[in-house]
Scaffold this active site. Sequence first.
Site, PDB file in Angstrom:
ATOM      1  NE  ARG A 147      -2.087   2.260   3.217  1.00  0.00           N
ATOM      2  CZ  ARG A 147      -2.648   2.871   4.264  1.00  0.00           C
ATOM      3  NH1 ARG A 147      -3.879   2.564   4.631  1.00  0.00           N
ATOM      4  NH2 ARG A 147      -1.968   3.763   4.947  1.00  0.00           N
ATOM      5  CE1 TYR A 159      -3.918   9.011  10.596  1.00  0.00           C
ATOM      6  CE2 TYR A 159      -4.805   7.908   8.672  1.00  0.00           C
ATOM      7  CZ  TYR A 159      -4.456   7.888   9.994  1.00  0.00           C
ATOM      8  OH  TYR A 159      -4.634   6.751  10.736  1.00  0.00           O
ATOM      9  NE  ARG A 285      -9.294  -2.239   4.153  1.00  0.00           N
ATOM     10  CZ  ARG A 285      -8.421  -2.487   5.131  1.00  0.00           C
ATOM     11  NH1 ARG A 285      -8.189  -3.721   5.514  1.00  0.00           N
ATOM     12  NH2 ARG A 285      -7.775  -1.502   5.719  1.00  0.00           N
ATOM     13  CD  GLU A 341      -4.162  -2.144   7.281  1.00  0.00           C
ATOM     14  OE1 GLU A 341      -3.702  -0.991   7.218  1.00  0.00           O
ATOM     15  OE2 GLU A 341      -5.344  -2.393   7.635  1.00  0.00           O
ATOM     16  CD1 TRP A 404     -10.433  11.623  11.407  1.00  0.00           C
ATOM     17  CD2 TRP A 404      -9.961   9.999   9.960  1.00  0.00           C
ATOM     18  NE1 TRP A 404      -9.247  11.058  11.795  1.00  0.00           N
ATOM     19  CE2 TRP A 404      -8.943  10.053  10.914  1.00  0.00           C
ATOM     20  CE3 TRP A 404      -9.872   9.081   8.942  1.00  0.00           C
ATOM     21  CZ2 TRP A 404      -7.842   9.203  10.892  1.00  0.00           C
ATOM     22  CZ3 TRP A 404      -8.779   8.227   8.908  1.00  0.00           C
ATOM     23  CH2 TRP A 404      -7.769   8.289   9.879  1.00  0.00           C
TER      24      TRP A 404
END
Length: 404
Positions: A147, A159, A285, A341, A404
Amino acid sequence: MKIVDVQVIVTSPTRNFVTLKITTSDGIIGLGDATLNGRELAVASYLRDHISPLLIGRDPSRIEDTWNYLYKGAYWRRGPVTMAAVAAVDMALWDIKGKVAGLPLYQLLGGASRTGCLAYAHATGADLPELIDSVHEQLDLGYRAIRVQTGVPGLEKVYGVGHSGVATYEPADRGARPSEEIWDTSAYLRHIPSVFEQLRNHFGQELPLLHDAHHRLTPQQAARLGKELEPYDLFWLEDVTPAENPAALRLVRQHTTIPLAIGEVFNNIWDTELLLSEQLIDFIRCAIVHAGGITHVRKIWSLAELYQVRAASHGPTDVSPINFAAAVHMGLSAANFGIQEHMRHQPLVDEVFRHAFRFDDGYLHPGEEPGLGVSLDEELASRYPYESAYLPVAYLPDGTLHDW
């Protein structure tokens, strides 16, 4: 066998974690993760003050019944605090069941569907040279999928992007208030396609590349980005728009064939139903801890399988190794697993949470220890008390608070 003791343990070995410890009358201990980044104490209180007293005397083997007791038996359902608390109980009970059976969790879930779980790492850089160096570093560690997140010209901070290839956004910033960042969507949209063009020129077409938009785009902006990234053959484009309105993904899907991943903020199967049934995404996810635990996430993954959507559990360092172990066990067993992940915890975290799962040559395996295969060093954990910490908030250049 009955549950005789329930403890909530909050510790902060580089970042905050909430752990539920359930002990049975036979002396068997089960552990569950209840960490909710930036709201840890709310879950700790929910567990300590409202759930723990209900568990004493219950049969730990009745996992499905206990899950429904805690979910359906409460008038106020859903939400991240409730579901993280329920998930912690659920994980701990599965941990106990595995230890009683003498089997690792994945064997209780039907056995292995593969030899290992494909993992992806995070590569970041303030600019393209730093990003390329970071990708090479992850490839050298053995990862087969990466990623990539990068700085945006004109923005001081972005971020998920660290300097010198280090992803500094985990743990969250410690302090009484969240830090603030300035965000410019137009600058981001102009920059990102050129980044992937240059990455493909450098690394070729075969390396699976992933990217996370962190929920900061409107559906129209997300559709535009997906369309512009299609030539670079991403493994997925993640969290392109805020997930509260799943119907927004209809517009995105109409305008791009790029694979879409979403769901790390979901807490319940009803959050996923429209996205799955209309095949608006390609990867779901949900984090095990934030979506009700192993019992409930299995149902989400089974629903996803009906619509050819693959499972890819959220696995950042703001969940503990207990949650991560559960995700790898589930990934090894699920027929529709896609990718996992993998952000490496700090060494101190791995000392506090000793674990059997391992990474080798691009793949994860949960190990063969009974249950989840994670133990907690309570004496070491006690040396690191809770510290207030938050993820940042984003503002537009004109001072408007952004998604966000």
